[in-house]
Design a protein around this motif. Sequence first.
Motif, short mmCIF file in Angstrom:
data_model
loop_
_atom_site.label_atom_id
_atom_site.label_comp_id
_atom_site.label_asym_id
_atom_site.label_seq_id
_atom_site.Cartn_x
_atom_site.Cartn_y
_atom_site.Cartn_z
N ALA A 31 0.84 -1.20 0.00
CA ALA A 31 0.00 0.00 0.00
C ALA A 31 0.87 1.25 0.00
CB ALA A 31 -0.93 -0.01 1.22
N VAL A 32 1.93 1.24 0.80
CA VAL A 32 2.86 2.38 0.84
C VAL A 32 3.50 2.57 -0.53
CG1 VAL A 32 5.05 3.19 1.80
CG2 VAL A 32 3.31 2.24 3.31
N ASP A 33 3.93 1.47 -1.17
CA ASP A 33 4.54 1.55 -2.50
C ASP A 33 3.57 2.12 -3.53
OD1 ASP A 33 6.86 0.51 -1.45
OD2 ASP A 33 6.52 -1.52 -2.23
N ALA A 34 2.30 1.72 -3.45
CA ALA A 34 1.30 2.23 -4.39
C ALA A 34 1.11 3.74 -4.21
CB ALA A 34 -0.03 1.50 -4.18
N VAL A 35 1.08 4.18 -2.96
CA VAL A 35 0.89 5.61 -2.70
C VAL A 35 2.11 6.39 -3.17
CG1 VAL A 35 0.56 7.36 -0.92
CG2 VAL A 35 -0.68 5.20 -0.77
N LYS A 36 3.30 5.90 -2.83
CA LYS A 36 4.54 6.59 -3.24
C LYS A 36 4.71 6.56 -4.75
CE LYS A 36 7.36 5.98 0.90
NZ LYS A 36 8.55 5.30 1.46
N GLY A 37 4.20 5.53 -5.40
CA GLY A 37 4.32 5.39 -6.84
C GLY A 37 3.31 6.22 -7.62
N GLY A 38 2.45 6.96 -6.94
CA GLY A 38 1.49 7.82 -7.62
C GLY A 38 0.25 7.10 -8.12
N ARG A 39 0.01 5.88 -7.65
CA ARG A 39 -1.16 5.13 -8.10
C ARG A 39 -2.38 5.36 -7.22
NH1 ARG A 39 3.00 1.37 -8.34
NH2 ARG A 39 2.10 0.16 -6.63
N VAL A 40 -2.25 6.27 -6.23
CA VAL A 40 -3.35 6.58 -5.32
C VAL A 40 -3.55 8.09 -5.27
CG1 VAL A 40 -4.19 6.41 -2.96
CG2 VAL A 40 -2.86 4.54 -3.92
N HIS A 41 -4.80 8.52 -5.45
CA HIS A 41 -5.14 9.94 -5.34
C HIS A 41 -6.33 10.08 -4.39
CE1 HIS A 41 -2.82 9.94 -9.05
NE2 HIS A 41 -2.66 11.25 -8.88
N VAL A 42 -6.27 11.09 -3.54
CA VAL A 42 -7.36 11.38 -2.63
C VAL A 42 -7.94 12.73 -3.03
CG1 VAL A 42 -8.03 11.79 -0.24
CG2 VAL A 42 -6.34 10.04 -0.76
N ASN A 43 -9.21 12.75 -3.34
CA ASN A 43 -9.89 13.97 -3.80
C ASN A 43 -9.15 14.61 -4.97
OD1 ASN A 43 -11.87 13.66 -1.81
ND2 ASN A 43 -10.62 14.73 -0.31
N GLY A 44 -8.63 13.77 -5.87
CA GLY A 44 -7.97 14.25 -7.08
C GLY A 44 -6.52 14.68 -6.91
N THR A 45 -5.95 14.51 -5.72
CA THR A 45 -4.59 14.96 -5.44
C THR A 45 -3.71 13.78 -5.07
OG1 THR A 45 -5.51 17.00 -4.55
CG2 THR A 45 -3.22 16.53 -4.03
N ARG A 46 -2.51 13.76 -5.63
CA ARG A 46 -1.54 12.74 -5.25
C ARG A 46 -1.14 12.98 -3.80
NH1 ARG A 46 3.99 11.20 -8.53
NH2 ARG A 46 4.79 9.80 -6.95
N VAL A 47 -1.02 11.92 -3.01
CA VAL A 47 -0.78 12.06 -1.58
C VAL A 47 0.42 11.25 -1.13
CG1 VAL A 47 -3.20 12.54 -1.04
CG2 VAL A 47 -2.40 10.19 -1.07
N LYS A 48 0.80 11.45 0.13
CA LYS A 48 1.85 10.67 0.78
C LYS A 48 1.18 9.59 1.62
CE LYS A 48 5.12 14.48 1.12
NZ LYS A 48 5.91 15.32 2.03
N PRO A 49 1.94 8.54 1.99
CA PRO A 49 1.34 7.45 2.77
C PRO A 49 0.75 7.89 4.12
CG PRO A 49 3.45 6.76 1.89
CD PRO A 49 3.31 8.22 1.60
N SER A 50 1.23 8.98 4.68
CA SER A 50 0.74 9.41 5.98
C SER A 50 -0.54 10.25 5.89
CB SER A 50 1.82 10.22 6.70
OG SER A 50 2.15 11.37 5.94
#
Length: 141
Positions: A31-50
């Motif tokens: 999950a951390v790798d997916a977030v860091k890799g830019g495959r996760v966006h929250v409300n249209g914005t790329r985010v950090k794992p925290s």
Amino acid sequence: MSPGTPQEPIERQRIDTWLWVARFAKTRALAVDAVKGGRVHVNGTRVKPSKEVRAGDRVEVVVGEDRHRVDVVAFSRRRGPAVEARLLYVEREEDRAERELRAEQRRLAGPVGGLPDGRKGRPTKRDRRRYEAGPGRRGHG
């Protein structure tokens, strides 16, 4: 908190933990790798794992070839069965239909690869020798 008291409800949760609990990732590390890799966006914005997500946030997750667009509705302290995980989010009907259509198209397209002449099954020794000889050359046999 003493052992018999109920735990207070969770109002927010880290995105990496939520992805793991909601079964979008097999491990927290993935999950951390997916977030860091830019495959996760929250409300249209790329985010950090925290990044902490709250109920009502829109999460977009790319898992393999599938894109999931979901609205966060709940949180959990533990990773439970898939039936419980589906209660943590709501996927819009049109997004689910689009994702299922792409999955059906991939299924109908069949496996990628296979033997050059269209045969199915395991390659023969002759096929292997031709492959190892390289393109444009004929193998022995």
